[in-house]
Scaffold this active site. Structure first.
Site, PDB file in Angstrom:
ATOM      1  N   HIS A  82      -2.466  -6.144  -3.912  1.00 53.27           N
ATOM      2  CA  HIS A  82      -2.293  -4.898  -4.675  1.00 53.27           C
ATOM      3  C   HIS A  82      -0.937  -4.827  -5.374  1.00 53.27           C
ATOM      4  CE1 HIS A  82      -5.995  -3.415  -3.080  1.00 53.27           C
ATOM      5  NE2 HIS A  82      -5.561  -3.416  -1.829  1.00 53.27           N
ATOM      6  N   ASN A 102       0.812  -1.226   0.000  1.00 52.76           N
ATOM      7  CA  ASN A 102       0.000   0.000   0.000  1.00 52.76           C
ATOM      8  C   ASN A 102       0.842   1.272   0.000  1.00 52.76           C
ATOM      9  OD1 ASN A 102      -1.673  -2.056   2.129  1.00 52.76           O
ATOM     10  ND2 ASN A 102      -2.814  -1.226   0.386  1.00 52.76           N
ATOM     11  N   HIS A 144      -2.484  -7.698   5.616  1.00 48.18           N
ATOM     12  CA  HIS A 144      -3.627  -7.430   4.723  1.00 48.18           C
ATOM     13  C   HIS A 144      -4.828  -6.792   5.426  1.00 48.18           C
ATOM     14  CE1 HIS A 144      -6.532  -7.629   1.451  1.00 48.18           C
ATOM     15  NE2 HIS A 144      -7.347  -8.312   2.230  1.00 48.18           N
TER      16      HIS A 144
HETATM   17 FE   LIG Z   1      -2.867  -3.811   2.617  1.00 51.28          FE
HETATM   18 FE   LIG Z   2      -3.845  -6.658   0.844  1.00 45.78          FE
END
Ligand SMILES: [Fe+2]
Ligand SMILES: [Fe+2]
Length: 280
Positions: free
Chosen positions: A68, A40, A176
């Site tokens: 991601h 992120n 996560h």
């Molecule tokens: Fe994350």
């Molecule tokens: Fe994630």
């Protein structure tokens, strides 16, 4: 060997507290290796090559990602060229990136790092249990210290992988969900375990994003830009001690560094040697 896993680094606030804290933490905690989940980093989603270099310059030794991973496509070149960054090992074989990283600490003790995605409330991926077996089967026999970043939504996914790999890896640490769990423990076979080590970024937020924006969209269904929040930035993670002869964990504890603590850690590094002249 003492290893820190830093949980999901969110946006610039997350990157900045990593830059301010990691070298001080290495000194204060006697860390031998620092791993960071960086999925992120880029504006809240994905990782750019510049972000990657920023983390390495800050003292991070190895980077893991998650669902991601390819949000910023330009990271593919880094995933292919660098040996201290991994993709989730249960992504397709043709997806850019390697399944595991083989590193060494400063005493040349080998360490393997890999990551897996869970399958509950997440996009379909290959079986994480089969992928774990495949990775472990590929590691050289002298690699005893093995760290798994288990990137999953459901605590049951985390617990199942912890039990499946208990005694075969040094740690199964979750990322996560961006929310730390209070279940850090050593499983019976000697594997350190925690469902989620927490988020590194603004905690006055909804999982790192502005509360007002997420609330508005959730209530009305009308899309808004989920900007990265700014308040109460913390570095969250877990520190695991591993017996390098056996690969078994001997301790695990949670890390939750506030902005004030990060400032103190940065001063630890910035302090001039005793023989240096005092600044005016
Ligand atoms: Fe994350
Ligand atoms: Fe994630």
């Amino acid at each position: 060997m003492r290893i820190l896993l830093i949980g999901d680094i969110v946006g610039k606030p997350g990157r900045q507290i990593v830059a301010r804290s990691v070298r001080g933490l290495v000194i204060q905690e006697g860390l031998d290796l620092v791993i960071a989940n960086a999925e992120n980093c880029a504006g809240g989603s994905g990782l750019t090559p510049a972000n990657y270099r920023e983390l390495i310059a800050a003292g991070v030794d190895c980077v893991t990602l998650g669902d991601h991973i390819y949000r910023r496509k330009e990271i593919a070149a880094v995933l292919e060229s660098e040996n201290n960054i991994v993709k989730p090992a249960n992504y397709p074989a043709d997806a850019p990136g390697r399944d595991f990283a083989l590193l060494q600490d400063h005493e040349h003790v080998p360490v393997a790092v890999f990551s897996l995605l869970g399958r509950v409330f997440m996009k379909p991926v290959d079986c994480p249990f089969d992928a774990a077996d495949r990775v472990l089967g590929q590691l050289p026999a002298d690699v005893k210290v093995i760290i798994l970043d288990m990137h999953a939504e459901a605590t049951s996914d985390m617990q199942l992988m912890g039990r499946y790999l208990d005694g075969r890896v040094s740690a199964v640490l979750g990322t996560h969900t961006h929310v730390a769990t209070a279940d850090q423990q050593i499983l019976p076979g000697g594997t350190a375990f925690q469902c989620d080590v927490g988020m590194t970024g603004p905690h006055e937020s909804i999982l790192g994003r502005r509360i007002d924006r997420v609330l508005e969209t959730t209530r009305t269904g009308y899309p808004t830009h989920f900007e990265v929040a700014t308040g109460d930035v913390r570095l969250c993670g877990a520190i695991v001690d591993v017996d390098t002869a056996t690969g078994r964990a001997t301790a695990i504890r949670r890390v939750n560094i506030t902005e004030a603590e990060a400032d103190a850690l940065s001063r630890l590094v910035a302090e001039p040697p005793a023989e240096s002249p005092q600044a005016e």
